[in-house]
Design a protein around this motif. Structure first.
Motif, short mmCIF file in Angstrom:
data_model
loop_
_atom_site.label_atom_id
_atom_site.label_comp_id
_atom_site.label_asym_id
_atom_site.label_seq_id
_atom_site.Cartn_x
_atom_site.Cartn_y
_atom_site.Cartn_z
N ALA A 174 17.60 15.88 -23.70
CA ALA A 174 17.30 15.17 -24.95
C ALA A 174 16.75 16.15 -25.98
O ALA A 174 17.06 16.06 -27.18
CB ALA A 174 16.30 14.04 -24.69
N GLY A 175 15.96 17.12 -25.51
CA GLY A 175 15.44 18.15 -26.41
C GLY A 175 16.55 18.99 -27.03
O GLY A 175 16.48 19.34 -28.22
N VAL A 209 19.50 17.94 -27.71
CA VAL A 209 20.14 17.08 -28.72
C VAL A 209 19.28 17.02 -29.98
O VAL A 209 19.79 17.18 -31.10
CB VAL A 209 20.39 15.67 -28.14
CG1 VAL A 209 20.91 14.72 -29.21
CG2 VAL A 209 21.36 15.73 -26.97
N THR A 210 17.99 16.82 -29.81
CA THR A 210 17.13 16.69 -30.99
C THR A 210 16.96 18.03 -31.72
O THR A 210 16.82 18.03 -32.95
CB THR A 210 15.75 16.10 -30.64
OG1 THR A 210 15.12 16.92 -29.65
CG2 THR A 210 15.89 14.68 -30.11
N GLU A 211 17.00 19.15 -31.00
CA GLU A 211 16.96 20.46 -31.65
C GLU A 211 18.11 20.62 -32.64
O GLU A 211 17.96 21.26 -33.68
CB GLU A 211 17.05 21.59 -30.62
CG GLU A 211 15.80 21.86 -29.85
CD GLU A 211 16.03 22.85 -28.70
OE1 GLU A 211 17.10 23.52 -28.67
OE2 GLU A 211 15.14 22.95 -27.85
N GLN A 212 19.25 20.04 -32.29
CA GLN A 212 20.44 20.12 -33.16
C GLN A 212 20.45 18.99 -34.20
O GLN A 212 21.40 18.88 -34.96
CB GLN A 212 21.71 20.04 -32.31
CG GLN A 212 21.91 21.23 -31.39
CD GLN A 212 22.24 22.49 -32.17
OE1 GLN A 212 22.92 22.45 -33.18
NE2 GLN A 212 21.73 23.61 -31.70
N GLN A 213 19.41 18.16 -34.19
CA GLN A 213 19.27 17.04 -35.14
C GLN A 213 20.48 16.10 -35.09
O GLN A 213 21.00 15.68 -36.11
CB GLN A 213 19.02 17.56 -36.55
CG GLN A 213 17.77 18.39 -36.65
CD GLN A 213 17.52 18.94 -38.03
OE1 GLN A 213 18.35 18.82 -38.92
NE2 GLN A 213 16.36 19.52 -38.23
N LYS A 214 20.88 15.77 -33.86
CA LYS A 214 22.01 14.86 -33.65
C LYS A 214 21.49 13.48 -33.28
O LYS A 214 20.43 13.34 -32.68
CB LYS A 214 22.92 15.38 -32.53
CG LYS A 214 23.48 16.75 -32.78
CD LYS A 214 24.37 16.78 -34.01
CE LYS A 214 24.89 18.18 -34.27
NZ LYS A 214 25.84 18.23 -35.36
N SER A 215 22.25 12.47 -33.64
CA SER A 215 21.93 11.12 -33.20
C SER A 215 22.15 11.05 -31.70
O SER A 215 23.01 11.74 -31.15
CB SER A 215 22.84 10.09 -33.89
OG SER A 215 22.63 10.13 -35.28
N CYS A 216 21.36 10.21 -31.03
CA CYS A 216 21.44 10.15 -29.58
C CYS A 216 21.38 8.70 -29.11
O CYS A 216 20.51 7.94 -29.55
CB CYS A 216 20.27 10.94 -28.97
SG CYS A 216 20.32 11.05 -27.17
#
Length: 147
Positions: A118-119, A121-128
């Motif tokens: 999840a980190g 994904v959020t590092e890339q500022q993507k919706s999850c």
């Protein structure tokens, strides 16, 4: 393949990410309605990211099956080199997607590895979107606790 269009026509790219053997390839096969992805109980079957065209409600999407992301040092030097390459390909898929589906194993629950992914994904500022798979393995009490 969806007749009449190329991957460049996709309005959205969806990367399916998660730990090994949480059911990423099985989910994509179910969505596609055919056995496009190789499914095996042995961890590490998917090594490269595989993109598939998918049409949903008239919208053209590109679904990306990624290798399971595991921690380093999970099985010897040769295994580590394969894992590094697989994780690198999964990172590229995450960086290029619009949305990431983070698959969890409901039976095992949320793990540190899930949080690490999840980190990414959020590092890339993507919706999850978080998807709990294998809920059929839960007993009634666990299902109530999970929901």
């Amino acid at each position: 393949a969806v007749p009449g269009w190329a991957a460049e026509d996709a309005v959205g790219k969806v990367a399916v990410v998660g730990r090994p053997n949480v059911g990423k390839s099985s989910l994509l096969n179910a969505l596609l309605g055919e056995e496009r992805m190789v499914v095996n109980p042995v961890a590490g079957t998917t090594r490269d990211s595989v993109a598939c065209e998918y049409e949903w409600r008239g919208e053209k999407l590109l679904l990306i099956d990624t290798a399971g992301i595991r921690r380093q040092a999970a099985g010897g030097e040769e295994r580590e080199e394969l894992d590094r390459a697989a994780v690198a390909a999964a990172r590229v898929a995450i960086s290029q997607c619009h949305v990431a589906l983070l698959l969890l194993d409901a039976y095992q629950g949320l793990t540190r590895a899930d949080l690490a992914i999840a980190g990414l994904v959020t590092e890339q500022q993507k919706s999850c979107v978080i998807v709990a798979n294998k809920a059929d393995r839960l007993d009634a009490a666990a299902r109530r606790a999970f929901s």
